[in-house]
Design a protein around this motif. Structure first.
Motif, short mmCIF file in Angstrom:
data_model
loop_
_atom_site.label_atom_id
_atom_site.label_comp_id
_atom_site.label_asym_id
_atom_site.label_seq_id
_atom_site.Cartn_x
_atom_site.Cartn_y
_atom_site.Cartn_z
N PRO A 147 0.81 -1.23 0.00
CA PRO A 147 0.00 0.00 0.00
C PRO A 147 0.84 1.28 0.00
CG PRO A 147 -0.80 -1.53 1.68
CD PRO A 147 0.46 -2.10 1.11
N ILE A 148 2.01 1.22 0.62
CA ILE A 148 2.87 2.42 0.66
C ILE A 148 3.40 2.72 -0.74
CG2 ILE A 148 5.02 3.36 1.57
CD1 ILE A 148 4.45 1.80 4.13
N ALA A 149 3.83 1.69 -1.44
CA ALA A 149 4.34 1.89 -2.81
C ALA A 149 3.24 2.39 -3.72
CB ALA A 149 4.93 0.60 -3.34
N LEU A 150 2.02 1.89 -3.52
CA LEU A 150 0.89 2.34 -4.32
C LEU A 150 0.58 3.82 -4.05
CD1 LEU A 150 -1.23 1.45 -6.35
CD2 LEU A 150 -2.71 0.88 -4.42
N ALA A 151 0.65 4.21 -2.77
CA ALA A 151 0.39 5.60 -2.41
C ALA A 151 1.46 6.53 -2.99
CB ALA A 151 0.34 5.75 -0.90
N VAL A 152 2.70 6.09 -2.95
CA VAL A 152 3.80 6.89 -3.51
C VAL A 152 3.63 7.02 -5.02
CG1 VAL A 152 6.29 6.92 -3.93
CG2 VAL A 152 5.42 6.40 -1.65
N ALA A 153 3.23 5.94 -5.68
CA ALA A 153 3.03 5.99 -7.13
C ALA A 153 1.89 6.93 -7.50
CB ALA A 153 2.76 4.59 -7.67
N CYS A 154 0.80 6.90 -6.73
CA CYS A 154 -0.32 7.81 -6.99
C CYS A 154 0.08 9.26 -6.75
CB CYS A 154 -1.52 7.44 -6.11
SG CYS A 154 -2.32 5.91 -6.59
N LEU A 155 0.81 9.51 -5.68
CA LEU A 155 1.26 10.87 -5.39
C LEU A 155 2.20 11.38 -6.48
CD1 LEU A 155 1.12 13.12 -3.28
CD2 LEU A 155 3.12 12.13 -2.21
N LEU A 156 3.06 10.52 -6.98
CA LEU A 156 3.97 10.90 -8.06
C LEU A 156 3.20 11.21 -9.34
CD1 LEU A 156 6.94 11.21 -8.89
CD2 LEU A 156 6.87 8.82 -9.60
N THR A 202 1.50 14.61 -8.91
CA THR A 202 2.49 15.69 -8.96
C THR A 202 2.95 15.94 -10.39
OG1 THR A 202 3.24 15.11 -6.74
CG2 THR A 202 4.71 16.46 -8.07
N LEU A 203 3.25 14.89 -11.12
CA LEU A 203 3.69 15.06 -12.51
C LEU A 203 2.57 15.63 -13.38
CD1 LEU A 203 5.86 11.87 -13.05
CD2 LEU A 203 6.63 14.22 -12.69
N GLY A 204 1.33 15.25 -13.08
CA GLY A 204 0.20 15.82 -13.81
C GLY A 204 0.07 17.31 -13.57
N TYR A 205 0.24 17.74 -12.31
CA TYR A 205 0.16 19.16 -12.00
C TYR A 205 1.32 19.94 -12.63
CZ TYR A 205 -0.41 23.49 -9.42
OH TYR A 205 -0.58 24.80 -9.10
N VAL A 206 2.50 19.34 -12.66
CA VAL A 206 3.64 19.98 -13.32
C VAL A 206 3.35 20.17 -14.80
CG1 VAL A 206 6.03 19.60 -14.01
CG2 VAL A 206 5.36 19.27 -11.64
N ALA A 207 2.74 19.19 -15.42
CA ALA A 207 2.40 19.29 -16.84
C ALA A 207 1.36 20.38 -17.08
CB ALA A 207 1.88 17.95 -17.36
N VAL A 208 0.38 20.50 -16.18
CA VAL A 208 -0.63 21.55 -16.32
C VAL A 208 0.01 22.93 -16.16
CG1 VAL A 208 -2.66 22.58 -15.20
CG2 VAL A 208 -2.60 20.14 -15.66
N CYS A 209 0.90 23.07 -15.18
CA CYS A 209 1.56 24.37 -14.96
C CYS A 209 2.46 24.75 -16.14
CB CYS A 209 2.37 24.34 -13.67
SG CYS A 209 1.37 24.38 -12.19
N ALA A 210 3.08 23.76 -16.76
CA ALA A 210 3.94 24.05 -17.91
C ALA A 210 3.11 24.38 -19.15
CB ALA A 210 4.86 22.87 -18.19
N GLY A 211 2.02 23.68 -19.35
CA GLY A 211 1.21 23.89 -20.54
C GLY A 211 0.30 25.10 -20.45
N SER A 212 -0.25 25.34 -19.28
CA SER A 212 -1.17 26.47 -19.09
C SER A 212 -0.84 27.14 -17.76
CB SER A 212 -2.61 25.95 -19.07
OG SER A 212 -3.50 27.00 -18.80
N PRO A 213 0.09 28.10 -17.77
CA PRO A 213 0.53 28.69 -16.50
C PRO A 213 -0.52 29.58 -15.83
CG PRO A 213 1.62 29.76 -18.34
CD PRO A 213 0.84 28.62 -18.90
#
Length: 83
Positions: free
Chosen positions: A3-12, A15-26
Motif C-alpha cells: 500500500p505504501i508503494a501504491l500511495a507513492v506511485a499515486c502521489l507521483l 504531482t507530474l500531472g500538476y507539473v504538466a498543467v503548470c507548464a502547458g497552461s501557467p
C-alpha cells in the motif's frame, strides 16, 4: 505491491500531472470572479449587472497558478545567484 508503494506511485502521478498543467497552461481562471474579471451584482429589479473589478486578478480574469509562481521564483533566485 504494498500500500505504501501504491500511495507513492499515486502521489507521483498527481504531482507530474500538476507539473504538466503548470507548464502547458501557467494561468488559470480566477476563483473569486470565475474568470469574469468583475463581481456580478444585481440591480433593484433582480437583473444581473457588472460590479467592481476583481482585486485578486486586477480585472483580467486570470491568475498565475501556484506551481508556476513557485517555479518562476526558484528560477529567478537561481539565475540571480549564479551571476
Amino acid at each position: 505491491m504494498t500500500p505504501i508503494a501504491l500511495a507513492v506511485a499515486c502521489l507521483l502521478a498527481v504531482t507530474l500531472g500538476y507539473v504538466a498543467v503548470c507548464a502547458g497552461s501557467p494561468f488559470g481562471t480566477c476563483r473569486k470572479c470565475n474568470g469574469f474579471g468583475f463581481a456580478t451584482t444585481t440591480d433593484r429589479k433582480g437583473r444581473p449587472k457588472r460590479g467592481k473589478h476583481c482585486r485578486r486578478c486586477k480585472g483580467r480574469g486570470k491568475r498565475i497558478r501556484i506551481g508556476r509562481w513557485l517555479y518562476n521564483r526558484a528560477s529567478r533566485i537561481y539565475r540571480e545567484g549564479t551571476r
